[in-house]
Motif scaffolding. Structure first.
Motif, PDB file in Angstrom:
ATOM      1  N   UNK A 106       0.837  -1.208   0.000  1.00 38.35           N
ATOM      2  CA  UNK A 106       0.000   0.000   0.000  1.00 38.35           C
ATOM      3  C   UNK A 106       0.869   1.254   0.000  1.00 38.35           C
ATOM      4  N   UNK A 107       1.932   1.235   0.786  1.00 29.74           N
ATOM      5  CA  UNK A 107       2.822   2.401   0.858  1.00 29.74           C
ATOM      6  C   UNK A 107       3.539   2.646  -0.456  1.00 29.74           C
ATOM      7  N   UNK A 108       3.704   1.607  -1.260  1.00 32.82           N
ATOM      8  CA  UNK A 108       4.365   1.738  -2.557  1.00 32.82           C
ATOM      9  C   UNK A 108       3.376   1.992  -3.690  1.00 32.82           C
ATOM     10  N   UNK A 109       2.142   2.346  -3.356  1.00 37.62           N
ATOM     11  CA  UNK A 109       1.199   2.779  -4.372  1.00 37.62           C
ATOM     12  C   UNK A 109       0.252   1.719  -4.897  1.00 37.62           C
ATOM     13  N   UNK A 110       0.271   0.529  -4.319  1.00 39.73           N
ATOM     14  CA  UNK A 110      -0.653  -0.522  -4.740  1.00 39.73           C
ATOM     15  C   UNK A 110      -1.932  -0.442  -3.905  1.00 39.73           C
ATOM     16  N   UNK A 111      -3.068  -0.225  -4.539  1.00 40.65           N
ATOM     17  CA  UNK A 111      -4.325  -0.390  -3.811  1.00 40.65           C
ATOM     18  C   UNK A 111      -4.441  -1.855  -3.407  1.00 40.65           C
ATOM     19  N   UNK A 196     -17.362  -7.341 -12.063  1.00 50.50           N
ATOM     20  CA  UNK A 196     -16.285  -6.596 -12.718  1.00 50.50           C
ATOM     21  C   UNK A 196     -16.506  -5.096 -12.581  1.00 50.50           C
ATOM     22  N   UNK A 197     -17.752  -4.662 -12.739  1.00 51.54           N
ATOM     23  CA  UNK A 197     -18.067  -3.250 -12.606  1.00 51.54           C
ATOM     24  C   UNK A 197     -17.859  -2.753 -11.190  1.00 51.54           C
ATOM     25  N   UNK A 198     -18.197  -3.573 -10.198  1.00 52.76           N
ATOM     26  CA  UNK A 198     -17.995  -3.162  -8.805  1.00 52.76           C
ATOM     27  C   UNK A 198     -16.506  -2.993  -8.496  1.00 52.76           C
ATOM     28  N   UNK A 199     -15.694  -3.929  -8.980  1.00 56.04           N
ATOM     29  CA  UNK A 199     -14.263  -3.828  -8.748  1.00 56.04           C
ATOM     30  C   UNK A 199     -13.669  -2.605  -9.458  1.00 56.04           C
ATOM     31  N   UNK A 200     -14.082  -2.392 -10.707  1.00 52.87           N
ATOM     32  CA  UNK A 200     -13.556  -1.254 -11.466  1.00 52.87           C
ATOM     33  C   UNK A 200     -13.960   0.073 -10.826  1.00 52.87           C
ATOM     34  N   UNK A 201     -15.203   0.147 -10.334  1.00 54.57           N
ATOM     35  CA  UNK A 201     -15.648   1.381  -9.686  1.00 54.57           C
ATOM     36  C   UNK A 201     -14.864   1.636  -8.401  1.00 54.57           C
ATOM     37  N   UNK A 202     -14.602   0.585  -7.643  1.00 57.43           N
ATOM     38  CA  UNK A 202     -13.833   0.739  -6.410  1.00 57.43           C
ATOM     39  C   UNK A 202     -12.430   1.230  -6.712  1.00 57.43           C
ATOM     40  N   UNK A 203     -11.785   0.629  -7.696  1.00 54.33           N
ATOM     41  CA  UNK A 203     -10.408   0.998  -8.014  1.00 54.33           C
ATOM     42  C   UNK A 203     -10.314   2.381  -8.649  1.00 54.33           C
ATOM     43  N   UNK A 204     -11.383   2.803  -9.322  1.00 58.21           N
ATOM     44  CA  UNK A 204     -11.383   4.125  -9.952  1.00 58.21           C
ATOM     45  C   UNK A 204     -11.631   5.241  -8.951  1.00 58.21           C
ATOM     46  N   UNK A 205     -12.222   4.920  -7.822  1.00 64.54           N
ATOM     47  CA  UNK A 205     -12.538   5.934  -6.827  1.00 64.54           C
ATOM     48  C   UNK A 205     -11.312   6.370  -6.052  1.00 64.54           C
ATOM     49  N   UNK A 206     -11.413   7.482  -5.353  1.00 67.02           N
ATOM     50  CA  UNK A 206     -10.276   7.977  -4.576  1.00 67.02           C
ATOM     51  C   UNK A 206      -9.992   7.078  -3.385  1.00 67.02           C
TER      52      UNK A 206
END
Length: 238
Positions: A106-111, A196-206
């Motif tokens: 997480x500290x290295x930028x990986x969600x 797939x849409x739920x995962x993409x929306x989560x990753x796209x959010x802040x």
């Protein structure tokens, strides 16, 4: 749902995730073309020192790879493996190392996103799903920090007393609904919907940081944690 069915739902564009015993590793492709690293502990097997160090190695290998792609941690485990061998060799340190590996990623930028679809308990739950930046679940998941019979042995309270407390206080209680109320689980995803849409929306959010205590207060399951944490931070800065 099986891990294969879940991965097919999350990555309709394809994935290359392999299973070695009760561990998963590989990569999935989002519909928009982005990649997601996948690791997992599945098969409802306990996590001992061998599994913990292999999972840690997989996560650290991702960090060393140099990209910033998200990490999805798929989980269906028992508790930690409570064998004499594992305990004597320092299982607590191996589990702590696994949790810290996720924090390092997480500290290295990986969600880091945990997806709980089966069971998980005790130290294995803390070092996997709860160590991710966000934890989501599928209906039917069975999380518990400690099951009530074990809690009865530790506290010396009758199981009937703990069952009554579990009905009134979600912190005491196992199960998805209670973990949602205290903020440990961010959301429950219906597999009949577009995973797939739920995962993409989560990753796209802040990425807003750790909001579990605030979520627990808003949902009425853990009303004091966020307030007390804020007071401690304010006192430390004063």
């Amino acid at each position: 749902m099986t891990p294969a069915e879940i991965l097919d739902g999350l990555f309709p564009a394809g994935h290359a995730v392999t299973r070695d015993g009760d561990l998963l590793s590989g990569r999935g492709t989002l519909r928009g073309g982005g990649g997601v690293h996948v690791v997992g502990a599945v098969g409802h097997a306990p996590i001992g020192i061998d599994e913990a160090i292999r999972l840690s190695a997989a996560i650290l290998g991702i960090v060393q790879g140099g990209d910033d792609a998200p990490i999805l941690f798929l989980a269906d485990t028992a508790s930690q493996r409570m064998s004499r061998r594992d305990e004597l060799l320092g299982l607590n340190e191996y589990l702590a190392h696994l949790a810290k590996s996720l924090q390092l990623a997480q500290a290295h930028g990986h969600r880091t996103v945990g997806l709980l679809y089966g069971g998980s308990a005790a130290g294995a739950f803390i070092a996997t799903g709860l160590a991710c930046g966000t934890l989501v679940a599928l209906p039917g998941a069975r999380p518990e920090v400690m099951d009530l019979p074990s809690m009865a042995r530790v506290t010396k309270l009758p199981i009937e007393v703990l069952e009554a407390k579990a009905k009134a206080t979600p912190v005491f209680a196992p199960g998805v609904d209670n973990l949602v109320r205290i903020g440990g689980i961010a959301a429950v995803w219906d597999p009949a919907e577009d995973l797939a849409g739920r995962l993409e929306a989560l990753l796209a959010g802040p990425e807003a940081g750790d909001e579990r205590a605030a979520a627990g207060a808003a949902r009425g399951g853990r009303p004091k944690a966020a307030v007390i944490a804020d007071e401690i931070v304010a006192a430390a800065r004063a």
